[in-house]
Design an enzyme around this catalytic site. Structure first.
Site, PDB file in Angstrom:
ATOM      1  N   CYS A   1       0.971  -1.143   0.034  1.00  0.00           N
ATOM      2  CA  CYS A   1      -0.123   0.145  -0.127  1.00  0.00           C
ATOM      3  C   CYS A   1       0.941   1.407   0.122  1.00  0.00           C
ATOM      4  O   CYS A   1       1.690   1.276   0.993  1.00  0.00           O
ATOM      5  CB  CYS A   1      -0.892  -0.129   1.301  1.00  0.00           C
ATOM      6  SG  CYS A   1      -1.919   1.377   1.585  1.00  0.00           S
TER       7      CYS A   1
ATOM      8  N   CYS B   1      -0.998   3.496  -6.550  1.00  0.00           N
ATOM      9  CA  CYS B   1      -1.916   2.774  -5.527  1.00  0.00           C
ATOM     10  C   CYS B   1      -2.069   1.352  -5.869  1.00  0.00           C
ATOM     11  O   CYS B   1      -2.352   1.151  -7.056  1.00  0.00           O
ATOM     12  CB  CYS B   1      -2.996   3.622  -5.401  1.00  0.00           C
ATOM     13  SG  CYS B   1      -4.406   2.709  -4.578  1.00  0.00           S
TER      14      CYS B   1
END
Ligand code: DGL
Length: 281
Positions: A75, A190
């Site tokens: 992440c 992302c």
């Protein structure tokens, strides 16, 4: 017989599955625990102190429970902030992070116009701005913070078909023209976004290279296992043996369960780990 490496792959939701797939491909012997902190999704909107506290609290529990050999923070929103804290707290465990692939994009771009598509949190980070200064000072860099694309990717994994207009509204700002020159590389900063790669390619107003760092992250995991931990590759872990844990405690709907099974995850663990921590809800 080499010992099976236990690798924990962590994200706010389903985005880290794009990294998990590459880890499984490069290290088929690894036994993987995928952790989706879906109770905290989306991380992109969390304040920095709240995010650090949340991930630190989860890690205490996860490390105590699963004793992983290596941990992948799959992440960008979390990695750009919490890695130094985690490495200081657990010097004996290697953490592999995910940070915006600005360096390869700047090296690869011909037009020297690149865009970074990320959550609002990642776009705002000093870490990201520093990567731009260090590796892309010779490029025109457009940072695009998307409020909704991670949630659109989540929904599509759960079997909902995303509307083209919704995706276009999130990615439009990445496509910049300046006279005859235009953006030719877009960093998917992302881990959720590569889940939508087919849609992104189809909807792009012109052809660009989408940069997904998942394979590079998996290579780093392989290096850490081999070189730092001396865990040479052994027999493959059977597909279906891998597990996924959801911190919401909510069972995945059938479409998601199927998608997880296709990715080698056969066991679902429901663990509302932080429910007793109202400060982190
Ligand atoms: N998958 C995450 C990332 O790489 C973030 C999505 C979110 O929770 O906002 O940044």
């Amino acid at each position: 017989m080499p010992r099976t490496p236990h690798v924990l792959v962590f994200d706010s939701g389903l985005g880290g599955l794009t990294v998990l797939a590459e880890v499984m491909r490069l290290r088929p012997d690894a036994y993987c625990m995928y952790v989706a902190d879906d109770a905290g999704f989306p991380y992109g909107r969390l304040g920095e102190a709240a995010l650090v506290a949340r991930v630190a609290a989860l890690m205490v529990w996860l490390i105590g429970q699963f004793a992983p050999d290596a941990i992948v923070i799959a992440c960008n929103t979390a990695s750009t902030l919490v890695l130094p804290h985690l490495r200081a707290a657990y010097p004996q465990i290697p953490f592999v992070g995910t940070v915006p692939a600005i360096k390869p994009a700047a090296a690869q771009s011909r037009s020297k116009m690149i865009s970074v598509l990320a959550t609002p949190g990642t776009v705002a980070r000093d870490y990201t701005r520093e990567l731009v200064r260090t590796y892309a000072a010779h490029c025109a860099v457009t940072l695009v913070g998307s409020d909704r694309l991670a949630a659109i990717a989540e929904a599509s994994m759960k079997g909902e078909k995303p509307a083209d207009a919704d995706i276009l509204a999130e990615i439009g700002g990445c496509f910049v023209e300046d006279g005859a020159a235009r953006t030719d590389c877009i960093v998917l900063a992302c881990t959720h976004y590569p889940l939508l790669l087919a849609e992104l390619e189809r909807l792009a107003p012109w052809r660009v290279t989408w940069i997904d760092p998942a394979e590079a992250i998996a290579r780093r995991v392989d290096h850490v296992l081999d070189e730092d931990l001396g865990m040479v590759e052994g027999e493959p872990t059977p597909r279906g043996a891998h597990r996924a844990l959801f911190t919401s405690g909510i069972a995945p709907a059938p479409a998601l369960k199927d998608a997880l099974a296709k990715r080698g995850i056969g066991k679902i663990v429901l663990e509302p780990i932080l429910l007793e921590r109202p400060d982190l809800r």
